[in-house]
Design a protein around this motif. Structure first.
Motif, PDB file in Angstrom:
ATOM      1  N   MET A 114     -31.669 -13.229 -19.795  1.00 46.42           N
ATOM      2  CA  MET A 114     -31.383 -11.987 -20.495  1.00 46.42           C
ATOM      3  C   MET A 114     -32.681 -11.273 -20.870  1.00 46.42           C
ATOM      4  SD  MET A 114     -28.307 -13.155 -23.080  1.00 46.42           S
ATOM      5  CE  MET A 114     -28.399 -11.587 -23.963  1.00 46.42           C
ATOM      6  N   PRO A 115     -32.619  -9.969 -21.164  1.00 47.76           N
ATOM      7  CA  PRO A 115     -33.832  -9.252 -21.580  1.00 47.76           C
ATOM      8  C   PRO A 115     -34.531  -9.871 -22.790  1.00 47.76           C
ATOM      9  CG  PRO A 115     -32.108  -7.684 -21.027  1.00 47.76           C
ATOM     10  CD  PRO A 115     -31.475  -9.048 -20.983  1.00 47.76           C
ATOM     11  N   ASP A 116     -33.765 -10.545 -23.672  1.00 52.20           N
ATOM     12  CA  ASP A 116     -34.396 -11.157 -24.839  1.00 52.20           C
ATOM     13  C   ASP A 116     -34.968 -12.543 -24.551  1.00 52.20           C
ATOM     14  OD1 ASP A 116     -32.226 -12.870 -24.718  1.00 52.20           O
ATOM     15  OD2 ASP A 116     -31.463 -12.398 -26.724  1.00 52.20           O
ATOM     16  N   GLY A 117     -34.874 -12.988 -23.286  1.00 53.00           N
ATOM     17  CA  GLY A 117     -35.425 -14.276 -22.897  1.00 53.00           C
ATOM     18  C   GLY A 117     -34.431 -15.417 -22.882  1.00 53.00           C
ATOM     19  N   THR A 118     -33.218 -15.207 -23.396  1.00 51.27           N
ATOM     20  CA  THR A 118     -32.193 -16.262 -23.379  1.00 51.27           C
ATOM     21  C   THR A 118     -31.772 -16.545 -21.937  1.00 51.27           C
ATOM     22  OG1 THR A 118     -31.389 -15.577 -25.550  1.00 51.27           O
ATOM     23  CG2 THR A 118     -29.925 -16.961 -24.216  1.00 51.27           C
ATOM     24  N   VAL A 119     -31.663 -17.833 -21.618  1.00 50.47           N
ATOM     25  CA  VAL A 119     -31.418 -18.261 -20.240  1.00 50.47           C
ATOM     26  C   VAL A 119     -30.044 -18.909 -20.118  1.00 50.47           C
ATOM     27  CG1 VAL A 119     -32.177 -19.901 -18.448  1.00 50.47           C
ATOM     28  CG2 VAL A 119     -33.859 -18.566 -19.732  1.00 50.47           C
ATOM     29  N   GLU A 120     -29.346 -18.607 -19.017  1.00 52.24           N
ATOM     30  CA  GLU A 120     -28.204 -19.406 -18.571  1.00 52.24           C
ATOM     31  C   GLU A 120     -28.688 -20.250 -17.400  1.00 52.24           C
ATOM     32  OE1 GLU A 120     -25.447 -20.290 -19.542  1.00 52.24           O
ATOM     33  OE2 GLU A 120     -24.233 -18.709 -20.463  1.00 52.24           O
ATOM     34  N   ASN A 121     -28.331 -21.517 -17.388  1.00 49.40           N
ATOM     35  CA  ASN A 121     -28.826 -22.441 -16.367  1.00 49.40           C
ATOM     36  C   ASN A 121     -27.720 -23.447 -16.100  1.00 49.40           C
ATOM     37  OD1 ASN A 121     -30.497 -23.859 -14.630  1.00 49.40           O
ATOM     38  ND2 ASN A 121     -31.616 -24.896 -16.260  1.00 49.40           N
ATOM     39  N   GLU A 122     -26.881 -23.158 -15.087  1.00 50.64           N
ATOM     40  CA  GLU A 122     -25.635 -23.899 -14.960  1.00 50.64           C
ATOM     41  C   GLU A 122     -25.333 -24.384 -13.543  1.00 50.64           C
ATOM     42  OE1 GLU A 122     -23.032 -21.834 -18.530  1.00 50.64           O
ATOM     43  OE2 GLU A 122     -22.719 -21.130 -16.471  1.00 50.64           O
ATOM     44  N   LEU A 123     -24.785 -25.582 -13.467  1.00 46.93           N
ATOM     45  CA  LEU A 123     -24.009 -26.015 -12.311  1.00 46.93           C
ATOM     46  C   LEU A 123     -22.597 -25.514 -12.574  1.00 46.93           C
ATOM     47  CD1 LEU A 123     -25.214 -29.710 -11.902  1.00 46.93           C
ATOM     48  CD2 LEU A 123     -25.750 -27.789 -10.408  1.00 46.93           C
ATOM     49  N   CYS A 124     -22.105 -24.608 -11.740  1.00 45.13           N
ATOM     50  CA  CYS A 124     -20.949 -23.804 -12.125  1.00 45.13           C
ATOM     51  C   CYS A 124     -19.955 -23.662 -10.964  1.00 45.13           C
ATOM     52  CB  CYS A 124     -21.446 -22.433 -12.588  1.00 45.13           C
ATOM     53  SG  CYS A 124     -20.196 -21.384 -13.321  1.00 45.13           S
ATOM     54  N   PRO A 125     -19.175 -24.699 -10.640  1.00 48.11           N
ATOM     55  CA  PRO A 125     -18.173 -24.581  -9.586  1.00 48.11           C
ATOM     56  C   PRO A 125     -17.245 -23.396  -9.825  1.00 48.11           C
ATOM     57  CG  PRO A 125     -18.370 -26.860 -10.320  1.00 48.11           C
ATOM     58  CD  PRO A 125     -19.173 -26.035 -11.273  1.00 48.11           C
ATOM     59  N   ILE A 126     -16.793 -22.788  -8.723  1.00 54.23           N
ATOM     60  CA  ILE A 126     -15.948 -21.598  -8.794  1.00 54.23           C
ATOM     61  C   ILE A 126     -14.505 -21.987  -8.461  1.00 54.23           C
ATOM     62  CG2 ILE A 126     -15.578 -19.253  -7.959  1.00 54.23           C
ATOM     63  CD1 ILE A 126     -18.522 -19.279  -7.007  1.00 54.23           C
ATOM     64  N   TYR A 127     -13.583 -21.543  -9.304  1.00 56.44           N
ATOM     65  CA  TYR A 127     -12.161 -21.838  -9.144  1.00 56.44           C
ATOM     66  C   TYR A 127     -11.350 -20.556  -8.976  1.00 56.44           C
ATOM     67  CZ  TYR A 127     -12.956 -26.687 -10.456  1.00 56.44           C
ATOM     68  OH  TYR A 127     -13.389 -27.993 -10.473  1.00 56.44           O
ATOM     69  N   ARG A 128     -10.222 -20.691  -8.278  1.00 53.25           N
ATOM     70  CA  ARG A 128      -9.214 -19.631  -8.188  1.00 53.25           C
ATOM     71  C   ARG A 128      -7.983 -20.097  -8.963  1.00 53.25           C
ATOM     72  NH1 ARG A 128      -7.165 -19.327  -2.377  1.00 53.25           N
ATOM     73  NH2 ARG A 128      -6.499 -21.418  -2.999  1.00 53.25           N
ATOM     74  N   ALA A 129      -7.474 -19.236  -9.819  1.00 54.65           N
ATOM     75  CA  ALA A 129      -6.191 -19.490 -10.484  1.00 54.65           C
ATOM     76  C   ALA A 129      -5.219 -18.401 -10.064  1.00 54.65           C
ATOM     77  CB  ALA A 129      -6.351 -19.497 -11.995  1.00 54.65           C
ATOM     78  N   THR A 130      -3.948 -18.754  -9.955  1.00 56.13           N
ATOM     79  CA  THR A 130      -2.911 -17.764  -9.688  1.00 56.13           C
ATOM     80  C   THR A 130      -1.911 -17.776 -10.828  1.00 56.13           C
ATOM     81  OG1 THR A 130      -1.539 -19.330  -8.435  1.00 56.13           O
ATOM     82  CG2 THR A 130      -3.168 -18.048  -7.188  1.00 56.13           C
ATOM     83  N   VAL A 131      -1.281 -16.626 -11.034  1.00 52.98           N
ATOM     84  CA  VAL A 131      -0.311 -16.494 -12.116  1.00 52.98           C
ATOM     85  C   VAL A 131       0.964 -15.847 -11.592  1.00 52.98           C
ATOM     86  CG1 VAL A 131      -2.021 -16.381 -13.970  1.00 52.98           C
ATOM     87  CG2 VAL A 131      -1.318 -14.283 -12.812  1.00 52.98           C
ATOM     88  N   ALA A 132       2.075 -16.213 -12.178  1.00 54.35           N
ATOM     89  CA  ALA A 132       3.340 -15.546 -11.888  1.00 54.35           C
ATOM     90  C   ALA A 132       3.592 -14.432 -12.900  1.00 54.35           C
ATOM     91  CB  ALA A 132       4.488 -16.563 -11.930  1.00 54.35           C
ATOM     92  N   ASP A 133       3.103 -14.631 -14.114  1.00 56.71           N
ATOM     93  CA  ASP A 133       3.254 -13.653 -15.195  1.00 56.71           C
ATOM     94  C   ASP A 133       1.910 -12.985 -15.425  1.00 56.71           C
ATOM     95  OD1 ASP A 133       3.649 -12.227 -17.506  1.00 56.71           O
ATOM     96  OD2 ASP A 133       4.449 -13.896 -18.673  1.00 56.71           O
ATOM     97  N   GLU A 134       1.849 -11.660 -15.279  1.00 58.87           N
ATOM     98  CA  GLU A 134       0.587 -10.933 -15.378  1.00 58.87           C
ATOM     99  C   GLU A 134       0.203 -10.577 -16.811  1.00 58.87           C
ATOM    100  OE1 GLU A 134       1.288  -7.628 -12.853  1.00 58.87           O
ATOM    101  OE2 GLU A 134       1.473  -8.848 -11.038  1.00 58.87           O
TER     102      GLU A 134
END
Length: 200
Positions: A114-134
């Motif tokens: 981030m501009p203030d120097g805060t860092v995100e540093n992640e192992l971050c698997p990506i998932y798909r979810a589906t819904v019947a009710d929106e």
């Protein structure tokens, strides 16, 4: 609220560069200029029309407040199976009960500052979810707003838009665009390809 949300403090899984779990830490102390690598996930929620649920992060969030992003992100608790963590956070952040939760990209990893120097540093698997009710009930502590939009409109985005996506979403779109077919037909990945720390 689940037992994990009710627990104090919430803990995240710290990881070594090889994806092995090396400990845990209080989530509230993890994100700073030297954020250690830790386990997370990102989820993209789709309806039957291949619309994706986009969100804007609450303006009170420590990292990327008010930024437009994917449906849901979070951190599994130590020992919590990843699909359970995805389901838990979908209910907590958006009031959504997913019909299906599928692993798409097991080994996604990113680091962003981030501009203030805060860092995100992640192992971050990506998932798909589906819904019947929106229907969506956004938790204001996590989500400022949520809306459904055609996947193709999101998939065509780049970093040039005036209301930019979160840095992880921009990178994740690159990975998702490489998948064959439409969101409903994307192939499900093998959980054996997850980082070791995520194979609970």
């Amino acid at each position: 609220m689940s037992a994990f949300e009710a627990s104090v403090p919430e803990r995240v899984v710290l990881c070594g560069p090889d994806g092995q779990a090396i400990g845990t830490a209080d989530k509230g102390t993890v994100h700073h200029e030297r954020t250690p690598l830790h386990l997370a996930f990102s989820c993209y929620v789709f309806d039957a029309r291949d619309r994706v649920l986009m969100t804007r992060r609450a303006h009170t969030k420590k990292t990327w407040p008010g930024v437009r992003t994917n449906s849901c992100c979070g951190h599994p608790a130590p020992g919590e199976p990843m699909p359970d963590a995805v389901s838990r956070r979908l209910r907590y952040e958006l009031g959504i009960v997913a019909a299906t939760i599928d692993l798409l990209v097991p080994a996604f990893r990113y680091r962003a500052t981030m501009p203030d120097g805060t860092v995100e540093n992640e192992l971050c698997p990506i998932y798909r979810a589906t819904v019947a009710d929106e229907a969506v009930v956004a938790n204001p502590d996590e989500v400022a707003e949520a809306w459904w939009t055609p996947w193709l409109a999101v998939a065509s985005e780049s970093g040039a838009e005036s209301d930019r996506l979160s840095p992880w979403s921009l990178l994740q779109l690159e990975a998702l665009r490489r998948l064959d077919g439409t969101p409903g037909t994307w192939p499900v990945a093998d959980p054996a390809d997850l980082p070791v720390a995520a194979r609970s």
